[in-house]
Every structure is written in structure tokens, then in C-alpha cells.
Design a protein around this motif. Structure first.
Motif, PDB file in Angstrom:
ATOM      1  N   GLU B   9       0.844  -1.201   0.000  1.00  0.00           N
ATOM      2  CA  GLU B   9       0.000   0.000   0.000  1.00  0.00           C
ATOM      3  C   GLU B   9       0.880   1.252   0.000  1.00  0.00           C
ATOM      4  N   VAL B  10       1.919   1.252   0.839  1.00  0.00           N
ATOM      5  CA  VAL B  10       2.818   2.408   0.910  1.00  0.00           C
ATOM      6  C   VAL B  10       3.518   2.624  -0.437  1.00  0.00           C
ATOM      7  N   THR B  11       3.966   1.537  -1.043  1.00  0.00           N
ATOM      8  CA  THR B  11       4.637   1.636  -2.339  1.00  0.00           C
ATOM      9  C   THR B  11       3.672   2.136  -3.411  1.00  0.00           C
ATOM     10  N   ALA B  12       2.431   1.684  -3.344  1.00  0.00           N
ATOM     11  CA  ALA B  12       1.434   2.093  -4.342  1.00  0.00           C
ATOM     12  C   ALA B  12       1.059   3.565  -4.176  1.00  0.00           C
ATOM     13  N   ILE B  13       0.922   4.039  -2.941  1.00  0.00           N
ATOM     14  CA  ILE B  13       0.579   5.446  -2.725  1.00  0.00           C
ATOM     15  C   ILE B  13       1.754   6.342  -3.135  1.00  0.00           C
ATOM     16  N   THR B  14       2.963   5.865  -2.872  1.00  0.00           N
ATOM     17  CA  THR B  14       4.145   6.611  -3.311  1.00  0.00           C
ATOM     18  C   THR B  14       4.163   6.734  -4.838  1.00  0.00           C
ATOM     19  N   ALA B  15       3.861   5.639  -5.524  1.00  0.00           N
ATOM     20  CA  ALA B  15       3.829   5.678  -6.992  1.00  0.00           C
ATOM     21  C   ALA B  15       2.682   6.555  -7.492  1.00  0.00           C
ATOM     22  N   ARG B  33      -6.062  12.523 -14.951  1.00  0.00           N
ATOM     23  CA  ARG B  33      -7.430  12.534 -14.428  1.00  0.00           C
ATOM     24  C   ARG B  33      -7.753  11.263 -13.656  1.00  0.00           C
ATOM     25  N   ALA B  34      -7.247  10.117 -14.158  1.00  0.00           N
ATOM     26  CA  ALA B  34      -7.563   8.818 -13.558  1.00  0.00           C
ATOM     27  C   ALA B  34      -6.939   8.636 -12.176  1.00  0.00           C
ATOM     28  N   LEU B  35      -6.070   9.552 -11.756  1.00  0.00           N
ATOM     29  CA  LEU B  35      -5.411   9.425 -10.453  1.00  0.00           C
ATOM     30  C   LEU B  35      -6.276   9.957  -9.310  1.00  0.00           C
ATOM     31  N   PHE B  36      -7.369  10.660  -9.655  1.00  0.00           N
ATOM     32  CA  PHE B  36      -8.196  11.310  -8.633  1.00  0.00           C
ATOM     33  C   PHE B  36      -9.536  10.591  -8.465  1.00  0.00           C
ATOM     34  N   THR B  37     -10.087  10.645  -7.254  1.00  0.00           N
ATOM     35  CA  THR B  37     -11.473  10.220  -7.075  1.00  0.00           C
ATOM     36  C   THR B  37     -12.370  11.251  -7.778  1.00  0.00           C
ATOM     37  N   ASP B  38     -13.564  10.823  -8.163  1.00  0.00           N
ATOM     38  CA  ASP B  38     -14.460  11.751  -8.870  1.00  0.00           C
ATOM     39  C   ASP B  38     -14.745  12.995  -8.032  1.00  0.00           C
ATOM     40  N   GLY B 111       6.828  23.965  -0.673  1.00  0.00           N
ATOM     41  CA  GLY B 111       5.690  23.887   0.236  1.00  0.00           C
ATOM     42  C   GLY B 111       5.359  22.459   0.582  1.00  0.00           C
ATOM     43  N   HIS B 112       4.128  22.248   1.022  1.00  0.00           N
ATOM     44  CA  HIS B 112       3.692  20.909   1.430  1.00  0.00           C
ATOM     45  C   HIS B 112       2.279  20.618   0.939  1.00  0.00           C
ATOM     46  N   TYR B 113       2.102  19.403   0.432  1.00  0.00           N
ATOM     47  CA  TYR B 113       0.785  18.860   0.149  1.00  0.00           C
ATOM     48  C   TYR B 113       0.314  18.083   1.383  1.00  0.00           C
ATOM     49  N   HIS B 114      -0.916  18.348   1.813  1.00  0.00           N
ATOM     50  CA  HIS B 114      -1.548  17.591   2.902  1.00  0.00           C
ATOM     51  C   HIS B 114      -2.723  16.854   2.266  1.00  0.00           C
ATOM     52  N   GLU B 115      -2.655  15.516   2.218  1.00  0.00           N
ATOM     53  CA  GLU B 115      -3.574  14.782   1.354  1.00  0.00           C
ATOM     54  C   GLU B 115      -4.247  13.593   2.040  1.00  0.00           C
ATOM     55  N   THR B 116      -5.354  13.153   1.424  1.00  0.00           N
ATOM     56  CA  THR B 116      -5.973  11.887   1.798  1.00  0.00           C
ATOM     57  C   THR B 116      -6.137  11.037   0.539  1.00  0.00           C
ATOM     58  N   GLY B 122      -9.329  -1.734  -5.819  1.00  0.00           N
ATOM     59  CA  GLY B 122      -7.934  -2.168  -5.869  1.00  0.00           C
ATOM     60  C   GLY B 122      -6.938  -1.101  -6.268  1.00  0.00           C
ATOM     61  N   THR B 123      -7.432   0.117  -6.559  1.00  0.00           N
ATOM     62  CA  THR B 123      -6.547   1.184  -7.016  1.00  0.00           C
ATOM     63  C   THR B 123      -6.604   2.374  -6.071  1.00  0.00           C
ATOM     64  N   TRP B 124      -5.442   2.842  -5.638  1.00  0.00           N
ATOM     65  CA  TRP B 124      -5.391   4.032  -4.789  1.00  0.00           C
ATOM     66  C   TRP B 124      -5.569   5.293  -5.625  1.00  0.00           C
ATOM     67  N   ARG B 125      -6.360   6.235  -5.110  1.00  0.00           N
ATOM     68  CA  ARG B 125      -6.572   7.514  -5.781  1.00  0.00           C
ATOM     69  C   ARG B 125      -6.445   8.655  -4.778  1.00  0.00           C
ATOM     70  N   ILE B 126      -6.165   9.844  -5.265  1.00  0.00           N
ATOM     71  CA  ILE B 126      -6.065  11.018  -4.400  1.00  0.00           C
ATOM     72  C   ILE B 126      -7.467  11.569  -4.182  1.00  0.00           C
ATOM     73  N   ALA B 127      -7.870  11.697  -2.916  1.00  0.00           N
ATOM     74  CA  ALA B 127      -9.234  12.137  -2.594  1.00  0.00           C
ATOM     75  C   ALA B 127      -9.287  13.624  -2.260  1.00  0.00           C
ATOM     76  N   THR B 128      -8.294  14.107  -1.499  1.00  0.00           N
ATOM     77  CA  THR B 128      -8.225  15.536  -1.181  1.00  0.00           C
ATOM     78  C   THR B 128      -6.766  15.953  -1.138  1.00  0.00           C
ATOM     79  N   SER B 129      -6.534  17.235  -1.436  1.00  0.00           N
ATOM     80  CA  SER B 129      -5.170  17.761  -1.419  1.00  0.00           C
ATOM     81  C   SER B 129      -5.218  19.240  -1.054  1.00  0.00           C
ATOM     82  N   ALA B 130      -4.493  19.597   0.014  1.00  0.00           N
ATOM     83  CA  ALA B 130      -4.390  21.006   0.419  1.00  0.00           C
ATOM     84  C   ALA B 130      -2.926  21.408   0.368  1.00  0.00           C
ATOM     85  N   LEU B 131      -2.660  22.595  -0.181  1.00  0.00           N
ATOM     86  CA  LEU B 131      -1.278  23.049  -0.378  1.00  0.00           C
ATOM     87  C   LEU B 131      -0.965  24.206   0.559  1.00  0.00           C
ATOM     88  N   THR B 132       0.172  24.092   1.262  1.00  0.00           N
ATOM     89  CA  THR B 132       0.706  25.227   2.026  1.00  0.00           C
ATOM     90  C   THR B 132       2.084  25.551   1.457  1.00  0.00           C
TER      91      THR B 132
END
Lengths: 164, 164, 164
Positions: B9-15, B33-38, B111-116, B122-132
Motif C-alpha cells: 500500500e505504501v509503495t502504491a501510494i508513493t507511486a 485525471r484517472a489518479l483522482f477520485t471523482d 511547500g507541502h501537500y496535505h492529502e488523503t 484495488g486502485t489508490w486515488r487522491i481524494a483531497t489535497s491542500a497546499l501550504t
């Protein structure tokens, strides 16, 4: 060590070093202090610095050197991590740091941290850290550090109008 | 969660985050586009931007802002990843980005991305992302972006003749 | 492959690529050579370079190009690693490199390594590597490479006296 849980240790040490950078650059000193063992030793003598012993002394030294207001950037890369027991580990990290020396003068440094880690009460901490340098450059950005949001937005809007 | 498979899971989220950067910088928009949740939410308000809701709206917004031709570089570092359930995770990443504002004018941001993250089918996607942001600099490289191979080779040959 | 030990392989390949950068930048050529399979193939043709076959030929080529004295920085980010069997793996890494072209002229490059790895006798090695570029800039730092410690200390002291 439970062999199958080694990824947790590697992930935790990676996050530890990430927080070292993040809390340093965002000046969260109390949280930064908690990342080190009490007997932490920092050795930057190979990079023109000195040896500082004790986490409290080290944090005080860095705060006095950087101050609370000077912008810094520390980003680490290229981890070489090794778990040497259930509670000890070693690591090498490549460093890219940006430190403001004066108005419009930035130091861009590149080098390596050579470190040891200890797990105390379930939490990994940095026990020793030695810094070596590959190179250092002084750069002059056109517009100096900490752009105001207004200035940044103006620049972006300008670029957009020009179709860039 | 199968504890021993956590490294996958860690390797997949890193990728996943790596592809976020790579597809963005190489303008592979459909794969990006396919990397994000709808329902993806991007929040750059703390960095002078805005909140954009929905992956389709976000991709359209970024394409309109950057265009297909403007060179960008996004590199992430210092992961702080945490698996919060079998299908959810959180992460903080340090960012170094380079965006062309105009001819010879580059914005170097830190800066920093703070994400969920969410695992869907079976596929990890980015659900939220906040930038500082920690800092932003505008730099003027001597020779602007996208050196032609001919110019680069000429520079290297020149340096070699001088014994550098 | 023992599924639960996959984290060891990922950690080892990460360290392998880290050493590729570190030994290259610190000119430790014998240790650098040992990181490649004998039949290693480097393909930088998409980045204006050439195809070099054989680890010995590759190391000789890089030493001739960079020399022992020219400072370089190679930092890799954003790993996309995949274990394809017990002894093979693939990886993509983002690259930021700094190469000195001449006095006061630095090439800052950004791109991606697309690589394969092989485990031989318990040790992971780089089998193939292809480089693509996102962009390259030439920059002129105000003070050129390899600051002496004396100069660096003087600069820091100056900044401190000014209360910066």
C-alpha cells in the motif's frame, strides 16, 4: 523484530526525517525538539560547522542561528535505510537546502546526512546526524523570498494575459 | 488489512503521487485525471489559490492555467504516510515546483501537500489535497527553458574543450 | 517471492538508486561500478545523449565526460517501483541534476529515469536505464561552486550582524 512489520519501521523513519525538515522550515520548535533523543549529537564539522551535543543545546543553537523569521527550505531525498535491530537503524539522506543569507542572497546547499535512529517507547527518534557537503551555491532570485500572495497573483495574471 | 502487505500500500501510494507529478509535467491529462477520485477536492487557498471541487473541474482548471505548452516541474519529497484503514490513508509531501511565468522568468516554489487517499476497486486515488507554502522565488536562468539538444551539446563541448 | 518481505526489496532498490547518485557525486567510481550489472545499458538518446552498452564502458564514458573534479548533484524523487518477480523489478524516478558547464555556468536538469533492476546473488543491481527530460536550465549563481568554508562562514556572519 517481526520481519513482516519492517515496512512500518521504514515508513516511520521516513516520516521522522520528513518531520525534521517540515517542523524546521515551519519553525515548530517544540515539535521539532521531540524528534531527537535527549543525547542527540549533531556533527557538521565536515561542512564547516561544529559538533553540538544534546538535543536542547542543538535546538537552541539552530534557533539562534536561523532565528524564527528567516525562511529556510530543507528537502531530503535518496534514502539508504537499514534496520540494525528492533530498536536501532541507520540512514543516509541526500539534502537540498535553501537558506536566506541576506536580502536577495540565498545559499543553495547539496550534501548528505549520515544518521542513526533509536526507537524509544514505540517512537523513532534521531540519535546522531553528521552532514557532508557536495557543493554550495549562492543565488540571487530576481524577486526575493516570501512573495506576498498579491504579488504572486499579479505575476500569474500577467503571464496569463500574455498567453504564456 | 493484512499487516504484512502494508508495504504494498505504501509503495502504491508513493507511486500514485509520483504519477501525479509525472503526468502533470508531461501533460498526459487523461492518465492524470484517472489518479483522482471523482469527488476530489483541491484546496490551495492557503497558498493564494482557491478551492476546486470535482476531479473533472480540477483537471480543466489546471489545463486552463498551465496550458498544454508551458513547461512545469513538480517534485515531491519527505513522505509522511499513514494507513488509516484497509482503503484509506493520509499523507504529507514536501513539494518543489518550477513554473514558467514568462520568457526567462521562473517561479520556484517550496511547500507541502496535505492529502488523503482512497482505495477503490484495488486502485489508490487522491481524494483531497491542500497546499501550504514555505516560500516562493522568481528566478531568471541565463538561458531559458527547453534547451535544444544542439545548444546543450554545444555548451557541453565548449566546457570540455576548456578542460572544465 | 515471500510476500511479507517485499518491503526489503523496495528498501534495497531505493538504496541502490540512492547510492547511484551518491557515489556518482562523490566520485567513488569503483563502488559506483558495482551497482550495475555487467551488461548494463544506458540510453540517454531521448535527452540528447547516446546508447552505451556494458557497465565498464558506461563508467569509463561518464568519467571521461565529467572528470574527477567537476562538481555534480544528482537527486532522485517520486519513485514508481514494481517488483516483477523474485529477482526483477522496474522503476521510474524523477531526476534533478546540477552539472557545472563552466565557471559560473550550471546546468539544472529535470527529467525521469526509466529503469530495470536485477537481483544477483542477493544484491540488487541496475540493469537498464533510459533518461527522458522535462526541461533544462542554465543558471548563473552569484558565487560559483564549492564555496570554501571560510567564505561561507564569512557570509553567514555578515548576515547575522545585519540581523537577517
Amino acid at each position: 523484530m517481526d520481519e513482516s512489520a519492517g515496512w512500518r519501521e521504514v515508513t516511520a523513519i521516513t516520516a521522522l526525517k520528513a518531520r525534521y525538515c517540515r517542523y524546521l522550515d515551519t519553525k515548530r520548535w517544540a515539535e521539532w525538539r521531540a524528534l531527537f533523543t535527549d543525547g542527540f549529537v549533531s556533527d557538521t564539522s565536515a561542512a564547516g560547522g561544529q559538533v553540538v551535543t544534546g538535543a536542547d543545546a542543538f535546538v537552541a543553537y539552530i534557533r539562534a542561528t536561523l532565528g524564527d523569521g528567516r525562511p529556510t527550505v530543507h528537502q531530503v531525498h535518496n534514502p539508504e535505510l537499514e534496520l540494525t535491530s528492533a530498536t536501532t537503524a541507520t540512514g543516509v539522506w541526500a539534502l537540498h537546502d535553501v537558506v536566506r543569507l541576506g536580502p536577495g542572497f540565498d545559499l543553495h546547499g547539496y550534501g548528505h546526512y549520515h544518521e542513526t535512529y533509536e526507537k524509544q517507547g514505540g517512537t523513532w527518534r534521531i540519535a546522531t546526524s553528521a552532514l557532508t557537503r557536495v557543493r554550495e551555491d549562492i543565488r540571487t532570485p530576481l524577486v526575493a523570498v516570501r512573495l506576498t500572495p498579491r504579488l504572486r497573483d499579479a505575476g500569474a495574471a500577467l503571464a496569463r494575459r500574455r498567453g504564456l
